[in-house]
Design a protein around this motif. Structure first.
Motif, PDB file in Angstrom:
ATOM      1  N   LYS A 131      76.656  64.055  13.091  1.00 33.15           N
ATOM      2  CA  LYS A 131      77.290  64.242  11.790  1.00 33.15           C
ATOM      3  C   LYS A 131      78.322  65.372  11.837  1.00 33.15           C
ATOM      4  CE  LYS A 131      74.777  61.346   9.206  1.00 33.15           C
ATOM      5  NZ  LYS A 131      73.429  61.372   9.512  1.00 33.15           N
ATOM      6  N   ILE A 132      77.977  66.444  12.524  1.00 29.62           N
ATOM      7  CA  ILE A 132      78.859  67.614  12.534  1.00 29.62           C
ATOM      8  C   ILE A 132      79.924  67.522  13.627  1.00 29.62           C
ATOM      9  CG2 ILE A 132      77.487  69.073  14.107  1.00 29.62           C
ATOM     10  CD1 ILE A 132      78.040  71.398  12.186  1.00 29.62           C
ATOM     11  N   ASP A 133      79.685  66.705  14.672  1.00 32.36           N
ATOM     12  CA  ASP A 133      80.636  66.605  15.783  1.00 32.36           C
ATOM     13  C   ASP A 133      80.684  65.179  16.326  1.00 32.36           C
ATOM     14  OD1 ASP A 133      82.360  67.064  17.844  1.00 32.36           O
ATOM     15  OD2 ASP A 133      81.017  68.341  19.019  1.00 32.36           O
ATOM     16  N   PRO A 134      81.173  64.218  15.515  1.00 33.13           N
ATOM     17  CA  PRO A 134      81.201  62.816  15.955  1.00 33.13           C
ATOM     18  C   PRO A 134      82.190  62.561  17.094  1.00 33.13           C
ATOM     19  CG  PRO A 134      82.343  63.073  13.850  1.00 33.13           C
ATOM     20  CD  PRO A 134      81.663  64.384  14.134  1.00 33.13           C
ATOM     21  N   GLU A 135      83.099  63.495  17.348  1.00 29.17           N
ATOM     22  CA  GLU A 135      84.051  63.323  18.450  1.00 29.17           C
ATOM     23  C   GLU A 135      83.339  63.317  19.792  1.00 29.17           C
ATOM     24  OE1 GLU A 135      87.917  65.561  20.484  1.00 29.17           O
ATOM     25  OE2 GLU A 135      87.103  66.275  18.581  1.00 29.17           O
ATOM     26  N   HIS A 136      82.292  64.143  19.908  1.00 34.09           N
ATOM     27  CA  HIS A 136      81.597  64.282  21.190  1.00 34.09           C
ATOM     28  C   HIS A 136      80.252  63.557  21.240  1.00 34.09           C
ATOM     29  CE1 HIS A 136      84.146  68.084  21.248  1.00 34.09           C
ATOM     30  NE2 HIS A 136      84.558  67.407  22.292  1.00 34.09           N
ATOM     31  N   TYR A 137      79.689  63.211  20.087  1.00 32.15           N
ATOM     32  CA  TYR A 137      78.345  62.630  20.042  1.00 32.15           C
ATOM     33  C   TYR A 137      78.361  61.284  19.326  1.00 32.15           C
ATOM     34  CZ  TYR A 137      76.823  67.261  21.468  1.00 32.15           C
ATOM     35  OH  TYR A 137      76.652  68.434  22.156  1.00 32.15           O
ATOM     36  N   LYS A 138      78.007  60.220  20.040  1.00 31.88           N
ATOM     37  CA  LYS A 138      77.965  58.873  19.485  1.00 31.88           C
ATOM     38  C   LYS A 138      76.539  58.315  19.629  1.00 31.88           C
ATOM     39  CE  LYS A 138      82.554  58.905  19.288  1.00 31.88           C
ATOM     40  NZ  LYS A 138      83.292  59.095  18.032  1.00 31.88           N
ATOM     41  N   VAL A 139      76.088  57.602  18.608  1.00 25.24           N
ATOM     42  CA  VAL A 139      74.762  56.975  18.660  1.00 25.24           C
ATOM     43  C   VAL A 139      74.875  55.647  19.404  1.00 25.24           C
ATOM     44  CG1 VAL A 139      72.854  56.029  17.330  1.00 25.24           C
ATOM     45  CG2 VAL A 139      74.043  58.064  16.519  1.00 25.24           C
ATOM     46  N   ALA A 140      74.091  55.486  20.479  1.00 27.60           N
ATOM     47  CA  ALA A 140      74.070  54.241  21.249  1.00 27.60           C
ATOM     48  C   ALA A 140      72.906  53.347  20.823  1.00 27.60           C
ATOM     49  CB  ALA A 140      73.982  54.542  22.743  1.00 27.60           C
ATOM     50  N   VAL A 141      71.742  53.974  20.552  1.00 20.62           N
ATOM     51  CA  VAL A 141      70.545  53.248  20.127  1.00 20.62           C
ATOM     52  C   VAL A 141      69.827  54.105  19.092  1.00 20.62           C
ATOM     53  CG1 VAL A 141      68.292  52.329  20.840  1.00 20.62           C
ATOM     54  CG2 VAL A 141      70.260  52.101  22.362  1.00 20.62           C
ATOM     55  N   ASP A 142      69.308  53.473  18.042  1.00 22.43           N
ATOM     56  CA  ASP A 142      68.556  54.214  17.027  1.00 22.43           C
ATOM     57  C   ASP A 142      67.484  53.291  16.460  1.00 22.43           C
ATOM     58  OD1 ASP A 142      67.639  56.033  15.215  1.00 22.43           O
ATOM     59  OD2 ASP A 142      69.495  56.208  14.067  1.00 22.43           O
ATOM     60  N   ASN A 143      66.207  53.632  16.723  1.00 22.83           N
ATOM     61  CA  ASN A 143      65.113  52.854  16.163  1.00 22.83           C
ATOM     62  C   ASN A 143      63.995  53.797  15.733  1.00 22.83           C
ATOM     63  OD1 ASN A 143      63.532  53.457  18.527  1.00 22.83           O
ATOM     64  ND2 ASN A 143      64.478  51.739  19.598  1.00 22.83           N
ATOM     65  N   GLU A 144      62.815  53.254  15.449  1.00 23.64           N
ATOM     66  CA  GLU A 144      61.735  54.086  14.926  1.00 23.64           C
ATOM     67  C   GLU A 144      61.181  55.068  15.949  1.00 23.64           C
ATOM     68  OE1 GLU A 144      58.755  51.574  13.310  1.00 23.64           O
ATOM     69  OE2 GLU A 144      59.959  50.933  11.598  1.00 23.64           O
TER      70      GLU A 144
END
Length: 229
Positions: free
Chosen positions: A30-43
């Protein structure tokens, strides 16, 4: 042997930077989307793909515990909450276990580096404080509406650096003429409870659900409890 020493040094640096930190920084994506991307998100896990070009620096942010897999050689400064920076370096293929952390990385090498970070979600939290709510759903509020709101609230709490804290909704299965639902708030301790409830993101979410929550509160049985030590 040299590679093993680099991995051990990286682990030591990360342990020093994470020891005793109170995680109040924001979610890196959220604060640094330029360097951090979500590849997988589950429970169970969230997997981040992290990229830094030479000289690039992030903002202070937090991560829950997990595993970092370095896809390239790397050389970085990791600045902790106290403002002190420590250098870490290693090779492509390094796999490092990291505890809950709050830091501000900077690539001090002359090449880009790339990391896959696997953040754990399924570690049970030892709750030191709970809030307890017994209630019947008021007119105009559905089970799905409340449950979806609590999921948003829990995400806001997680983004503040407290995965595992938050609210859980239960439907009472035994016959009860007054209460049909039970909501549990789970918190590490009283200090964390106060910090979360005073955070801007929690207040924003609480304001979003204000009308619904006020209807529930009008006829609920509400208690706070702390763990007996």
């Amino acid at each position: 042997m040299k590679r093993l020493m680099n991995i051990l040094k990286s682990c030591l640096v990360l342990l020093i930077l994470t020891n005793g930190l109170k995680l109040t920084a924001q979610d890196a994506t959220k604060i640094d989307p330029e360097h951090y991307k979500v590849a997988v998100d589950n429970e169970k896990v969230r997997v981040l793909r992290i990229n830094y070009k030479p000289g690039e620096e992030s903002k202070m942010h937090s991560h829950p515990e997990g595993v970092a897999v370095f896809l390239t050689d790397y050389k970085a400064n990791m600045t902790g909450e106290d403002g002190k920076a420590m250098e870490m370096a290693g090779n492509a293929g390094d796999v490092v276990w990291v505890g809950p952390s709050k830091h501000q990385p900077k690539n001090i090498g002359n090449k880009p580096f790339e990391v896959i970070q696997i953040e754990m979600k399924n570690k049970p939290m030892a709750a030191g404080k709970k809030s307890l709510h017994l209630f019947e759903l008021p007119e105009g509020v559905s089970e799905k509406q409340l449950n979806d709101f609590l999921k948003e609230m829990n995400q806001a709490i997680s983004d503040e650096g407290y995965p595992g804290a938050g609210y859980h909704l239960y439907k009472i299965t035994e016959k009860d003429d007054k209460y049909k639902y039970f909501m549990e708030g789970v918190w590490p301790d009283s200090e964390t409870y106060d910090k979360i409830h005073n955070s801007a993101s929690w207040k924003a979410m609480a304001d979003k659900g204000k009308d619904m929550i006020e209807k529930i509160q009008a006829n609920e049985l509400y208690m706070k409890a702390e763990k007996v030590k």
